[in-house]
Design a protein around this motif. Sequence first.
Motif, PDB file in Angstrom:
ATOM      1  N   THR A 161       0.842  -1.191   0.000  1.00  0.00           N
ATOM      2  CA  THR A 161       0.000   0.000   0.000  1.00  0.00           C
ATOM      3  C   THR A 161       0.880   1.245   0.000  1.00  0.00           C
ATOM      4  OG1 THR A 161      -0.143   0.026   2.429  1.00  0.00           O
ATOM      5  CG2 THR A 161      -1.839  -1.195   1.224  1.00  0.00           C
ATOM      6  N   LYS A 162       0.287   2.367  -0.373  1.00  0.00           N
ATOM      7  CA  LYS A 162       1.064   3.602  -0.521  1.00  0.00           C
ATOM      8  C   LYS A 162       0.670   4.630   0.539  1.00  0.00           C
ATOM      9  CE  LYS A 162       1.450   3.025  -5.553  1.00  0.00           C
ATOM     10  NZ  LYS A 162       2.882   2.655  -5.556  1.00  0.00           N
ATOM     11  N   VAL A 163       1.612   5.470   0.893  1.00  0.00           N
ATOM     12  CA  VAL A 163       1.365   6.593   1.784  1.00  0.00           C
ATOM     13  C   VAL A 163       2.033   7.827   1.176  1.00  0.00           C
ATOM     14  CG1 VAL A 163       3.405   6.088   3.197  1.00  0.00           C
ATOM     15  CG2 VAL A 163       1.546   7.477   4.152  1.00  0.00           C
ATOM     16  N   VAL A 164       1.321   8.954   1.230  1.00  0.00           N
ATOM     17  CA  VAL A 164       1.860  10.215   0.722  1.00  0.00           C
ATOM     18  C   VAL A 164       2.326  11.049   1.911  1.00  0.00           C
ATOM     19  CG1 VAL A 164       1.403  12.316  -0.579  1.00  0.00           C
ATOM     20  CG2 VAL A 164       0.325  10.166  -1.265  1.00  0.00           C
ATOM     21  N   LEU A 165       3.615  11.306   1.965  1.00  0.00           N
ATOM     22  CA  LEU A 165       4.190  12.093   3.053  1.00  0.00           C
ATOM     23  C   LEU A 165       4.518  13.500   2.561  1.00  0.00           C
ATOM     24  CD1 LEU A 165       6.721   9.572   4.654  1.00  0.00           C
ATOM     25  CD2 LEU A 165       4.312   9.946   5.226  1.00  0.00           C
ATOM     26  N   THR A 166       4.202  14.471   3.412  1.00  0.00           N
ATOM     27  CA  THR A 166       4.641  15.838   3.155  1.00  0.00           C
ATOM     28  C   THR A 166       5.898  16.069   3.969  1.00  0.00           C
ATOM     29  OG1 THR A 166       2.362  16.577   2.811  1.00  0.00           O
ATOM     30  CG2 THR A 166       4.016  18.275   3.240  1.00  0.00           C
ATOM     31  N   ILE A 167       6.996  16.329   3.273  1.00  0.00           N
ATOM     32  CA  ILE A 167       8.310  16.444   3.899  1.00  0.00           C
ATOM     33  C   ILE A 167       8.765  17.898   3.881  1.00  0.00           C
ATOM     34  CG2 ILE A 167      10.735  15.758   3.761  1.00  0.00           C
ATOM     35  CD1 ILE A 167       8.853  13.479   4.534  1.00  0.00           C
ATOM     36  N   GLU A 168       9.293  18.337   5.015  1.00  0.00           N
ATOM     37  CA  GLU A 168       9.925  19.650   5.094  1.00  0.00           C
ATOM     38  C   GLU A 168      11.421  19.425   5.271  1.00  0.00           C
ATOM     39  OE1 GLU A 168       8.161  23.257   7.160  1.00  0.00           O
ATOM     40  OE2 GLU A 168       9.726  22.669   8.580  1.00  0.00           O
ATOM     41  N   ARG A 169      12.206  19.994   4.373  1.00  0.00           N
ATOM     42  CA  ARG A 169      13.662  19.843   4.422  1.00  0.00           C
ATOM     43  C   ARG A 169      14.268  21.198   4.758  1.00  0.00           C
ATOM     44  NH1 ARG A 169      15.796  16.134  -0.159  1.00  0.00           N
ATOM     45  NH2 ARG A 169      14.972  14.597   1.320  1.00  0.00           N
ATOM     46  N   PRO A 170      14.564  21.449   6.048  1.00  0.00           N
ATOM     47  CA  PRO A 170      15.014  22.771   6.483  1.00  0.00           C
ATOM     48  C   PRO A 170      16.271  23.256   5.771  1.00  0.00           C
ATOM     49  CG  PRO A 170      14.423  21.422   8.371  1.00  0.00           C
ATOM     50  CD  PRO A 170      14.428  20.517   7.189  1.00  0.00           C
ATOM     51  N   ARG A 174      12.481  24.022   1.782  1.00  0.00           N
ATOM     52  CA  ARG A 174      11.335  23.672   0.928  1.00  0.00           C
ATOM     53  C   ARG A 174      10.534  22.529   1.511  1.00  0.00           C
ATOM     54  NH1 ARG A 174      12.198  19.361  -3.097  1.00  0.00           N
ATOM     55  NH2 ARG A 174      14.181  18.290  -2.677  1.00  0.00           N
ATOM     56  N   ARG A 175       9.272  22.451   1.028  1.00  0.00           N
ATOM     57  CA  ARG A 175       8.371  21.337   1.334  1.00  0.00           C
ATOM     58  C   ARG A 175       8.035  20.612   0.048  1.00  0.00           C
ATOM     59  NH1 ARG A 175       3.577  22.487   5.757  1.00  0.00           N
ATOM     60  NH2 ARG A 175       4.917  23.065   7.523  1.00  0.00           N
ATOM     61  N   PHE A 176       7.853  19.300   0.161  1.00  0.00           N
ATOM     62  CA  PHE A 176       7.471  18.542  -1.023  1.00  0.00           C
ATOM     63  C   PHE A 176       6.743  17.270  -0.591  1.00  0.00           C
ATOM     64  CE2 PHE A 176      11.701  17.361   0.320  1.00  0.00           C
ATOM     65  CZ  PHE A 176      11.706  15.972   0.271  1.00  0.00           C
ATOM     66  N   ASP A 177       5.949  16.722  -1.490  1.00  0.00           N
ATOM     67  CA  ASP A 177       5.247  15.467  -1.243  1.00  0.00           C
ATOM     68  C   ASP A 177       6.013  14.320  -1.883  1.00  0.00           C
ATOM     69  OD1 ASP A 177       3.247  16.729   0.128  1.00  0.00           O
ATOM     70  OD2 ASP A 177       1.839  16.784  -1.556  1.00  0.00           O
ATOM     71  N   VAL A 178       6.005  13.182  -1.237  1.00  0.00           N
ATOM     72  CA  VAL A 178       6.625  11.986  -1.781  1.00  0.00           C
ATOM     73  C   VAL A 178       5.714  10.798  -1.497  1.00  0.00           C
ATOM     74  CG1 VAL A 178       7.992  11.645   0.324  1.00  0.00           C
ATOM     75  CG2 VAL A 178       8.681  10.538  -1.792  1.00  0.00           C
ATOM     76  N   THR A 179       5.462   9.991  -2.515  1.00  0.00           N
ATOM     77  CA  THR A 179       4.634   8.795  -2.366  1.00  0.00           C
ATOM     78  C   THR A 179       5.539   7.588  -2.200  1.00  0.00           C
ATOM     79  OG1 THR A 179       2.896   9.752  -3.753  1.00  0.00           O
ATOM     80  CG2 THR A 179       2.869   7.362  -3.447  1.00  0.00           C
ATOM     81  N   ILE A 180       5.320   6.842  -1.110  1.00  0.00           N
ATOM     82  CA  ILE A 180       6.185   5.707  -0.780  1.00  0.00           C
ATOM     83  C   ILE A 180       5.322   4.453  -0.652  1.00  0.00           C
ATOM     84  CG2 ILE A 180       7.866   4.780   0.845  1.00  0.00           C
ATOM     85  CD1 ILE A 180       8.543   7.590   1.675  1.00  0.00           C
ATOM     86  N   THR A 181       5.781   3.356  -1.224  1.00  0.00           N
ATOM     87  CA  THR A 181       5.089   2.077  -1.108  1.00  0.00           C
ATOM     88  C   THR A 181       5.612   1.334   0.113  1.00  0.00           C
ATOM     89  OG1 THR A 181       4.808   1.931  -3.508  1.00  0.00           O
ATOM     90  CG2 THR A 181       4.547  -0.103  -2.252  1.00  0.00           C
ATOM     91  N   ARG A 182       4.710   0.998   1.018  1.00  0.00           N
ATOM     92  CA  ARG A 182       5.091   0.300   2.239  1.00  0.00           C
ATOM     93  C   ARG A 182       5.602  -1.108   1.919  1.00  0.00           C
ATOM     94  NH1 ARG A 182      -0.123   2.629   3.540  1.00  0.00           N
ATOM     95  NH2 ARG A 182       0.024   4.261   5.157  1.00  0.00           N
ATOM     96  N   ALA A 183       6.449  -1.619   2.803  1.00  0.00           N
ATOM     97  CA  ALA A 183       7.008  -2.952   2.611  1.00  0.00           C
ATOM     98  C   ALA A 183       7.279  -3.587   3.967  1.00  0.00           C
ATOM     99  CB  ALA A 183       8.303  -2.874   1.800  1.00  0.00           C
ATOM    100  N   PHE A 184       7.479  -4.912   3.961  1.00  0.00           N
ATOM    101  CA  PHE A 184       7.917  -5.603   5.179  1.00  0.00           C
ATOM    102  C   PHE A 184       9.406  -5.367   5.339  1.00  0.00           C
ATOM    103  CE2 PHE A 184       9.891  -9.219   7.293  1.00  0.00           C
ATOM    104  CZ  PHE A 184       9.180  -9.225   8.482  1.00  0.00           C
ATOM    105  N   ILE A 185       9.815  -4.961   6.536  1.00  0.00           N
ATOM    106  CA  ILE A 185      11.216  -4.626   6.796  1.00  0.00           C
ATOM    107  C   ILE A 185      11.686  -5.366   8.032  1.00  0.00           C
ATOM    108  CG2 ILE A 185      12.831  -2.765   7.340  1.00  0.00           C
ATOM    109  CD1 ILE A 185      10.633  -0.864   6.104  1.00  0.00           C
TER     110      ILE A 185
END
Length: 465
Positions: A161-170, A174-185
């Motif tokens: 499944t996917k999750v969209v994270l809003t990331i702030e990189r001081p 800037r801020r940006f969105d990144v879509t990441i596919t979850r996995a077993f780790i």
Amino acid sequence: MVARLWRSFAASLLALFLTAALWTGPAYAASDPAHWGDASAELWMVYHVVQRYHVNGADLDAFLEGAVRGGLDALGDPYTEYLGPQDYQSFLDSVDGNLTGIGVYLEKVGDYITIVRPIRSSPAEAAGLRAGDRIVAADGVSLVGESIEKTQQLVRGEPGTKVVLTIERPDEGRRFDVTITRAFIHVPQVDYRMLEDGIGYLELSGFGQQAAEEFFAAVAELKEAGATRLVLDLRYNSGGWVASALEIAEAYVPAGEPIMFEITRDERRVYRSEGSPLGLPTAVLVSEYTASAAEILAGAVQDYGTGVLIGTQTFGKGTVQELVDLPGGGAVKVTTAEYLTGRQRRVHQVGLTPDLVVEPYQPPVHLQTPLVADRVMTTGHVGLDVLGLQERLALLGYRTDRDGYFKGQTTLAVLQFARDHGLNEVPMVDKAFVEALNAAVAAKLAAAEWPDTQLEAAIRYLKEK
């Protein structure tokens, strides 16, 4: 020995579960039926009052869970807590290094959930997330001011499944969105490598059920690679299963000697070593994050002089918790004992003092603070703000004076920085220049390979052995 400990642990859980099953009625009522009846009636009366009169009503499940959590909070013991079914499974998975999610270590800095570092080969690493990034939202839900636990609930999920994270990189502003596919780790409990002069390095990050197996396998490989001495890094080990810590501690405690004393409400237990010492001179790195089961292991090494502790004072968590399963799928994590080291030293709220105290390296504090300029600086200006400008330019590799005077080399450095960052090529430091400079310095500090003074001290110590 470890098999016996696991059986003992399972038996204690079973006994506790049977007690919990009786607790819902006869067990408590038999001891004080009037008090139980009064307390139960009072709880239900409060619920019905809230349910009838509160503007929003009351949800029974939420009300009862709040009552349970409140009752445990009243004990004043931060380690005794109720775990709902989802939290319980997450707790078990995290202890054993099994995760379903994106694979990051998190900490809360101020109001922000901040990435300490992504786990190697994880979806987070593949997506380009890095240390210092702030997770400000997950699937549009703001996480500013929220807890790490809430962040985990939103970020974790089923593999694929996917999750969209809003990331702030001081450091980039800037801020940006990144879509990441979850996995077993699966997070290995050990990370190891050879250093110099026959010194092996082994970082033990936790005490899951496989920790002892992974530890001894890593030691065997290091020996095969020529290791005759060992650095054991426990600086970021916050604990885990006591049985795993005891099994590893047998490598540092002579057979028959006590590793740990466990003081319960009713008895005093002793756990003795059935192993044999590892035979490798060992330097153990510890810090304020070394806690609980990690302190059992570190304390055993120090007790018997089979190694030396290097670093800073450990956390000081000297209590033992057991998990009591509840019929609804949750559990109570309850403090059942305090432990002492094999030499009967108290750890709780005290910690362990290293044999060799070495503070970690800290980059210059003033450079970690953003430059604040109350004026537009240019050629001819003098002041502490100019000195701050010069020091930051020097950190970034620009040749400049460091005397607080805006002239000569400083002017050239300002022009070169402006050229490198797409700013107006004029000898002037305005708001846009300061913002770009602060972002560049933050990026430099985040990416820099600062010296590991504690590891360096361990290597020096072992070279003398």
